[in-house]
Design a protein around this motif. Structure first.
Motif, PDB file in Angstrom:
ATOM      1  N   THR A 235     -36.145 -52.499   9.520  1.00 13.23           N
ATOM      2  CA  THR A 235     -35.502 -51.203   9.771  1.00 13.23           C
ATOM      3  C   THR A 235     -35.059 -51.002  11.216  1.00 13.23           C
ATOM      4  O   THR A 235     -34.678 -49.897  11.594  1.00 13.23           O
ATOM      5  N   LEU A 236     -35.090 -52.037  12.041  1.00 11.04           N
ATOM      6  CA  LEU A 236     -34.637 -51.893  13.422  1.00 11.04           C
ATOM      7  C   LEU A 236     -33.114 -51.881  13.512  1.00 11.04           C
ATOM      8  O   LEU A 236     -32.554 -51.426  14.516  1.00 11.04           O
ATOM      9  N   LEU A 237     -32.449 -52.406  12.499  1.00 15.17           N
ATOM     10  CA  LEU A 237     -30.994 -52.350  12.387  1.00 15.17           C
ATOM     11  C   LEU A 237     -30.636 -51.877  10.982  1.00 15.17           C
ATOM     12  O   LEU A 237     -31.375 -52.134  10.035  1.00 15.17           O
ATOM     13  N   ARG A 238     -29.490 -51.219  10.858  1.00 18.37           N
ATOM     14  CA  ARG A 238     -28.996 -50.824   9.545  1.00 18.37           C
ATOM     15  C   ARG A 238     -27.987 -51.863   9.066  1.00 18.37           C
ATOM     16  O   ARG A 238     -27.090 -52.254   9.820  1.00 18.37           O
ATOM     17  N   PRO A 239     -28.104 -52.307   7.827  1.00 18.63           N
ATOM     18  CA  PRO A 239     -27.145 -53.298   7.318  1.00 18.63           C
ATOM     19  C   PRO A 239     -25.755 -52.691   7.150  1.00 18.63           C
ATOM     20  O   PRO A 239     -25.614 -51.508   6.836  1.00 18.63           O
ATOM     21  N   ASP A 240     -24.729 -53.525   7.354  1.00 16.81           N
ATOM     22  CA  ASP A 240     -23.349 -53.107   7.119  1.00 16.81           C
ATOM     23  C   ASP A 240     -22.918 -53.397   5.688  1.00 16.81           C
ATOM     24  O   ASP A 240     -21.842 -52.965   5.260  1.00 16.81           O
ATOM     25  N   GLY A 241     -23.743 -54.140   4.973  1.00 16.23           N
ATOM     26  CA  GLY A 241     -23.448 -54.445   3.584  1.00 16.23           C
ATOM     27  C   GLY A 241     -24.679 -55.003   2.907  1.00 16.23           C
ATOM     28  O   GLY A 241     -25.616 -55.476   3.554  1.00 16.23           O
ATOM     29  N   GLY A 242     -24.697 -54.923   1.575  1.00 13.26           N
ATOM     30  CA  GLY A 242     -25.845 -55.407   0.826  1.00 13.26           C
ATOM     31  C   GLY A 242     -26.994 -54.413   0.843  1.00 13.26           C
ATOM     32  O   GLY A 242     -26.865 -53.276   1.312  1.00 13.26           O
TER      33      GLY A 242
ATOM     34  N   GLU B 252     -30.318 -58.709  -0.897  1.00 17.61           N
ATOM     35  CA  GLU B 252     -29.184 -59.074  -1.744  1.00 17.61           C
ATOM     36  C   GLU B 252     -27.891 -58.833  -0.971  1.00 17.61           C
ATOM     37  O   GLU B 252     -27.558 -57.697  -0.628  1.00 17.61           O
ATOM     38  N   GLY B 253     -27.188 -59.916  -0.670  1.00 14.80           N
ATOM     39  CA  GLY B 253     -25.904 -59.815   0.007  1.00 14.80           C
ATOM     40  C   GLY B 253     -25.966 -59.120   1.345  1.00 14.80           C
ATOM     41  O   GLY B 253     -25.043 -58.394   1.733  1.00 14.80           O
ATOM     42  N   LEU B 254     -27.030 -59.355   2.110  1.00 15.63           N
ATOM     43  CA  LEU B 254     -27.250 -58.647   3.368  1.00 15.63           C
ATOM     44  C   LEU B 254     -26.197 -59.062   4.402  1.00 15.63           C
ATOM     45  O   LEU B 254     -25.966 -60.256   4.628  1.00 15.63           O
ATOM     46  N   VAL B 255     -25.584 -58.062   5.030  1.00 16.53           N
ATOM     47  CA  VAL B 255     -24.509 -58.309   6.006  1.00 16.53           C
ATOM     48  C   VAL B 255     -24.747 -57.460   7.247  1.00 16.53           C
ATOM     49  O   VAL B 255     -25.112 -56.284   7.153  1.00 16.53           O
ATOM     50  N   LYS B 256     -24.532 -58.075   8.427  1.00 20.64           N
ATOM     51  CA  LYS B 256     -24.558 -57.339   9.687  1.00 20.64           C
ATOM     52  C   LYS B 256     -23.521 -57.942  10.618  1.00 20.64           C
ATOM     53  O   LYS B 256     -23.501 -59.158  10.845  1.00 20.64           O
ATOM     54  N   THR B 257     -22.656 -57.078  11.152  1.00 21.02           N
ATOM     55  CA  THR B 257     -21.617 -57.541  12.069  1.00 21.02           C
ATOM     56  C   THR B 257     -21.780 -56.852  13.413  1.00 21.02           C
ATOM     57  O   THR B 257     -22.228 -55.705  13.504  1.00 21.02           O
ATOM     58  N   PHE B 258     -21.393 -57.581  14.457  1.00 30.07           N
ATOM     59  CA  PHE B 258     -21.320 -57.041  15.816  1.00 30.07           C
ATOM     60  C   PHE B 258     -19.909 -57.318  16.319  1.00 30.07           C
ATOM     61  O   PHE B 258     -19.610 -58.429  16.767  1.00 30.07           O
ATOM     62  N   GLY B 259     -19.057 -56.319  16.195  1.00 29.58           N
ATOM     63  CA  GLY B 259     -17.664 -56.538  16.533  1.00 29.58           C
ATOM     64  C   GLY B 259     -17.038 -57.530  15.568  1.00 29.58           C
ATOM     65  O   GLY B 259     -17.084 -57.348  14.350  1.00 29.58           O
ATOM     66  N   ALA B 260     -16.482 -58.602  16.127  1.00 27.91           N
ATOM     67  CA  ALA B 260     -15.861 -59.629  15.288  1.00 27.91           C
ATOM     68  C   ALA B 260     -16.860 -60.674  14.814  1.00 27.91           C
ATOM     69  O   ALA B 260     -16.515 -61.559  14.026  1.00 27.91           O
ATOM     70  N   THR B 261     -18.106 -60.578  15.293  1.00 22.68           N
ATOM     71  CA  THR B 261     -19.120 -61.578  14.946  1.00 22.68           C
ATOM     72  C   THR B 261     -19.891 -61.130  13.712  1.00 22.68           C
ATOM     73  O   THR B 261     -20.445 -60.020  13.677  1.00 22.68           O
ATOM     74  N   ARG B 262     -19.955 -62.001  12.718  1.00 21.43           N
ATOM     75  CA  ARG B 262     -20.707 -61.739  11.491  1.00 21.43           C
ATOM     76  C   ARG B 262     -22.055 -62.436  11.629  1.00 21.43           C
ATOM     77  O   ARG B 262     -22.218 -63.596  11.254  1.00 21.43           O
TER      78      ARG B 262
END
Length: 320
Positions: free
Chosen positions: A55-62, A11-21
């Motif tokens: 679980t290899l990355l943590r979400p920044d949102g959602g 639900e609303g999963l978000v991952k950013t790398f610097g300025a890249t979403r």
């Protein structure tokens, strides 16, 4: 669908790398026991989405759950329930296939007898018995891929994530891999499949979500997505220009809707974009197997969509 009734929920999963979403508010619900396709071009965010769900990355949102377990707050429990095959086969080249399977079984803290029995079963299932005691360094790409998926199944995961499993395979190995993936669904394993190939998603996935630049741009069954882009396109060459209207009338019998017709200047070449009419399913017989063969009348995979298929399809299924 409640989290407890779904294998994977985001639900609303978000991952950013610097300025890249890389992942920008993705929502998805994967029912249990199906192949769910995640389709998109290179760089669309497919692999990042899989890494978040595994679980290899943590979400920044959602938020996201697997088997009702939150991937961010209880990652160890999630890892115990999933299998993952990445874009490149993660096998130890200096070991044999049997030793690779034993290694993964030990990492999952399985008993020796269970590892041995499970490994033997997987080697037979993935057609690796003859090569089981050969060093993996000499394996072909297709054999490595089969071993990689077998290793992901050693602990009987409830959800298997396959990240572009056929990339780089030759056509024959690709078809063999498709059959293996179909068998996994037949056995009740939930599969989340990422791919950039339209034909792969069309054949394998019961439902498809299309993403680009980290966003969902379309979702639905294969037929629903095809209907959104206007159906099939036919090109017809006519012997005499005076037969043009007869050809158009014949094409109209194939569809219940309007057709778009383009005629070349010489009046003998006809191009038509038409939504092909599918027959009433009541005239077909039920498919006896979850086989995913293409129905010659319904033009789609009947086994998991509730369609019914003709006797010619039944006969092909019965022959395997």
């Amino acid at each position: 669908m409640p989290d407890a009734d779904a294998a994977v929920v985001a639900e609303g999963l978000v991952k950013t790398f610097g300025a890249t979403r890389a992942v920008d508010g993705i929502d998805l619900v994967v029912p249990r026991g199906v192949i769910y396709g995640l389709l998109g071009p290179n760089g669309a965010g497919k692999t990042t989405t899989v890494r978040l769900l595994t679980t290899l990355l943590r979400p920044d949102g959602g938020r996201a759950t697997v088997d009702g377990i939150d991937v961010a707050t209880r990652p160890a429990e999630v890892r115990a329930r999933i299998g993952l095959t990445g874009q490149y086969a993660a096998v130890e080249e200096r070991l044999t296939a049997r030793e690779n399977l034993n290694l993964i079984g030990r990492l999952y803290h399985l008993g020796r007898s269970e590892i041995s029995a499970r490994g033997t079963d997987l080697l037979e299932r993935f057609d690796l018995v003859d090569a089981a005691d050969r060093v993996v360094k000499g394996y072909s790409g297709g054999m490595r891929r089969r071993l990689d998926i077998a290793m992901s199944l050693i602990a009987r995961p409830s959800v298997l994530f396959l990240d572009e499993p056929t990339t780089g395979l030759d056509p024959r190995s690709r078809l063999a891999m498709w059959e293996l993936i179909e068998e996994l669904e037949h056995d009740g394993t939930t599969v989340l499949l990422t791919t950039q190939y339209l034909d792969e998603a069309d054949r394998l996935a019961q439902k498809i979500i299309v993403i680009d630049t980290g966003k969902v741009i379309a979702n639905g069954t294969s037929d629903e997505l095809k209907d959104q882009i206007g159906g099939d396109r036919l090109s017809v060459t006519i012997a005499r220009s005076e037969n043009l209207q007869s050809a158009v009338d014949a094409l109209r019998q194939l569809t219940t809707g309007d057709i778009e017709v383009e005629v070349d200047d010489d009046g003998t070449h006809l191009h038509a974009a038409i939504p092909i009419r599918r027959p009433d399913g009541a005239s077909c017989s039920p498919c006896p197997r979850r086989c995913r063969r293409r129905c010659p009348q319904c033009r789609g995979p009947a086994a998991n969509t509730g369609r019914r298929v003709p006797d010619t399809h039944r006969q092909a299924c019965s022959r395997g």
